[in-house]
Scaffold this motif. Structure first.
Motif, PDB file in Angstrom:
ATOM      1  N   LEU B  53       5.926  -1.415   3.924  1.00 12.38           N
ATOM      2  CA  LEU B  53       5.536  -2.831   3.781  1.00 12.38           C
ATOM      3  C   LEU B  53       4.019  -3.010   3.884  1.00 12.38           C
ATOM      4  N   SER B  89       8.384 -10.864   8.120  1.00  9.44           N
ATOM      5  CA  SER B  89       9.681 -10.603   7.494  1.00  9.44           C
ATOM      6  C   SER B  89      10.802 -11.329   8.226  1.00  9.44           C
ATOM      7  N   CYS B 271      10.238 -10.383   2.860  1.00  9.51           N
ATOM      8  CA  CYS B 271       9.063 -10.757   3.639  1.00  9.51           C
ATOM      9  C   CYS B 271       8.090 -11.518   2.743  1.00  9.51           C
TER      10      CYS B 271
END
Lengths: 139, 477
Positions: B53, B89, B271
């Motif tokens: 991420l 997220s 997210c």
């Protein structure tokens, strides 16, 4: 193939899987599988009808939407559902759920469903033309 | 089980997966060899996904109780830097926003409780709404809802539930700043309006326990704990409100991911950039969700006090501490010698600030933040204290519970609720629950050994063990 439902295992929670000749049937069966996490569906009288509508650009997300709409109605109306009817047209779902108010003595509900997740979320047509719709629900 | 992931042992209690594929940082697991070997490959897969991420700092971490979750593993920790494109997220916080554990001292020894425990169990079960279809005695109108969402436990105290001295023993002093009730949908509010002061179901419970062992006398003394004291643990979260916020924002974030140029390895990792409109909306809503959970545990505390006042009038229930284990919080951490403000996600993981941290109440600051670990029904729970070394290891985070070893389905095949209740009763533990199937699904044997989990957390340097507690009464949602 007759429409049916089953559960599948997840470490902390439970997966629901519905199968049927049509996409709509698979959605209906997945809903029954979700009810079966909470209570034996046969113990819930389908006496009151609650209309459900949802819409989503993605068929898999639409399954989660449908189950989450049911979770919401169960929580707000304090109901359990045992019969479902779904029509899906162009990722627009029009349906209804039949059930009754929770009777804690008679139903002995095991657990509350918090929501349908996107984990193991799959809506697929099988090689034999039937449909399968599944995801993990958080309890 | 053998894993397909390239796990490298760094020390006796830490394991590392070097970045591969799209991982931006390594994955680090704190556990002993037995716990790591027992982990499902899904834990490592999810940990590696988290490591991809944007804006993640240092590593994606798994605690000793890690198991297969949604998007994040349960027992997962990850910190993000907003200035480096970091994300927040909804999946990384989870559906039960700010689910957590609160511990109360009772001022009683277990001997004083023993002779009245059946009566106490019955009264707690009658008085505290638990299980599917239960509603609280509070009905919130729109104004009340907004005040609750802004005020958290502080609001609850203003309404007469508990005392102001409770507040200093709650993370954020009982009130999460930055809550934005406007970001909470009408559906989420409606779902919550009759659920304040309810325990919920699943693994949520209220237990009366006996302090069975003290591991660190000095810290236990500061926490106000002695062997054979009676204490109360309350485990629950933000009820329907949190679940609805989670559901709605998960969908918004999945649908918006491509417009934010985020590639999701798993939709459940949904997210949004912290600095985006959606990221800010979620933070405002999630913080209001935290307040809902804090208010909920505060109201249940009040109900518990009412029951004790009735059954054991000598009791004086004071708050030891209240921790949340499903959150994302903006915290200052030192990363490679530099202080940085990071959004730390803890999904099934507990904040565990070490001694001296300014966010620990003054009366506890010298020994570290209390970390409350709920075990499975009928086994044991643990009271730990954050360790200074945890800051560099895991952004001051630790485990949150035993973690399931077996699915609910397997559990109901193996155990029957009624016989479990009888078995536990024979061991002196009174269980009350609206659902026998619910009891079977939460069978002690369906969980990992909590002692192994806390031992690993201590030996990895995340926490210090302080006390072990054993249940006497358990009200199961």
């Amino acid at each position: 193939m007759p429409a049916h439902w089953e559960h599948f295992s997840h470490d902390a929670d439970m997966g629901v899987r519905g199968s049927g000749d049509t996409l709509a049937q698979a959605f209906e069966q997945a809903a029954l599988a979700m009810t079966a996490i909470i209570v034996d569906p046969a113990a819930v009288k389908p006496s009151e009808r609650v209309p459900i509508r949802c819409e989503c650009p993605d068929t898999e997300l639409l399954l989660a939407d449908w189950l989450n709409a049911l979770v919401y109605e169960m929580a707000c109306r304090n109901m359990l559902f045992s019969r479902f009817e779904v029509a899906i047209d162009n990722n627009r779902l029009t349906g209804a759920a039949w059930g009754e108010r929770v009777d804690r003595g008679r139903h002995q509900p095991a657990v509350e469903v918090k929501g349908a997740t996107y984990t193991a979320l799959q809506v697929r047509q099988q090689p034999d033309g039937s449909w399968q719709a599944q995801c993990v629900v958080d309890v | 089980m053998t894993t397909h992931y390239p796990l490298k042992q760094q020390s006796e209690f830490s394991w590392r997966i070097e970045p591969f594929g799209k991982m931006r940082v390594p994955g680090i697991i704190y556990a002993d060899e037995q716990l790591v070997r027992a982990m499902d490959d899904k834990v490592f897969e999810q940990l590696c996904n988290v490591a991809t991420l944007p804006g993640i700092v240092e590593a994606a971490y798994a605690m000793p109780d890690a198991h297969w979750g949604y998007g994040f593993p349960i027992g997962g920790v990850a910190a993000f830097d907003a200035d480096e494109g970091g994300v927040v997220s909804a999946g990384g916080v989870g559906f039960d926003i700010s689910c957590g554990v609160r511990a109360l001292r009772t001022g009683l020894t277990i001997d004083e409780v023993e002779s009245r425990k059946t009566e106490l169990a019955n009264a707690l079960f009658r008085h505290i709404p638990a299980g599917v279809g239960s509603t609280g005695r509070i009905h919130l109108n729109d104004r009340g809802m907004v005040a609750m969402l802004r005020g958290g436990a502080r609001w609850a105290v203003e309404q007469g539930y508990g005392t102001t001295s409770d507040l200093e023993r709650i993370e954020e002093q009982g009130c999460m700043r930055g809550a934005e009730p406007d970001e909470i949908s009408a559906r989420a509010r409606k779902r919550q309006q009759d659920e304040m002061g309810t325990l919920g179901s699943g693994n949520h419970y209220l237990e009366v326990q006996r302090v069975a062992d003290i591991y660190d006398a000095k810290i236990a003394n500061t926490f106000g704990l002695k062997e054979n004291d009676a204490v109360v643990f309350i485990h629950c979260g933000s009820r329907g409100l949190g679940h609805q916020i989670g559901t709605e924002f998960l969908k918004y974030m999945v649908l918006a991911a491509s417009s934010h140029h985020i590639e999701l390895p798993d939709r459940e990792l949904a997210c949004a950039p912290i600095q985006s409109e959606l990221g800010q909306s979620y933070l405002g809503a999630m913080r209001a969700g935290i307040n809902c959970a804090l208010a909920n545990r505060q109201i249940i505390t009040h109900l518990t006090r009412e029951v004790f006042a009735d059954v054991l009038p000598r009791a004086d229930l004071t708050l030891l501490f209240d921790v949340s284990h499903n959150t994302c919080k903006l915290e200052t951490h030192t990363v490679q010698g530099r202080k940085r403000k990071l959004y730390v996600h803890r999904k099934g993981a507990t904040r565990a600030f070490g001694p001296g941290h300014p966010d620990i109440p003054e009366s506890l600051r010298a020994v570290g933040q209390p970390v409350l670990i709920g075990g499975s029904m009928g086994t044991e729970s643990h009271i730990l204290a954050g360790a200074s070394s945890g800051e560099a290891l895991s952004f001051s985070s630790a485990c949150h519970g035993a973690g399931r070893a077996m699915s609910r389905r397997q559990a109901t095949r193996q155990w029957k609720g009624r016989s479990l209740v009888d078995e536990l009763a024979a061991r002196g533990i009174v269980i009350r629950s609206p659902s026998m199937r619910g009891v079977a699904e939460e069978a002690p044997g369906a969980y990992k050994d909590v002692r192994e989990v806390v031992d690993a957390a201590e030996r990895a340097g995340l926490v210090h063990k302080v006390a072990r507690v054993e249940p006497v009464v358990c009200i199961k949602g």
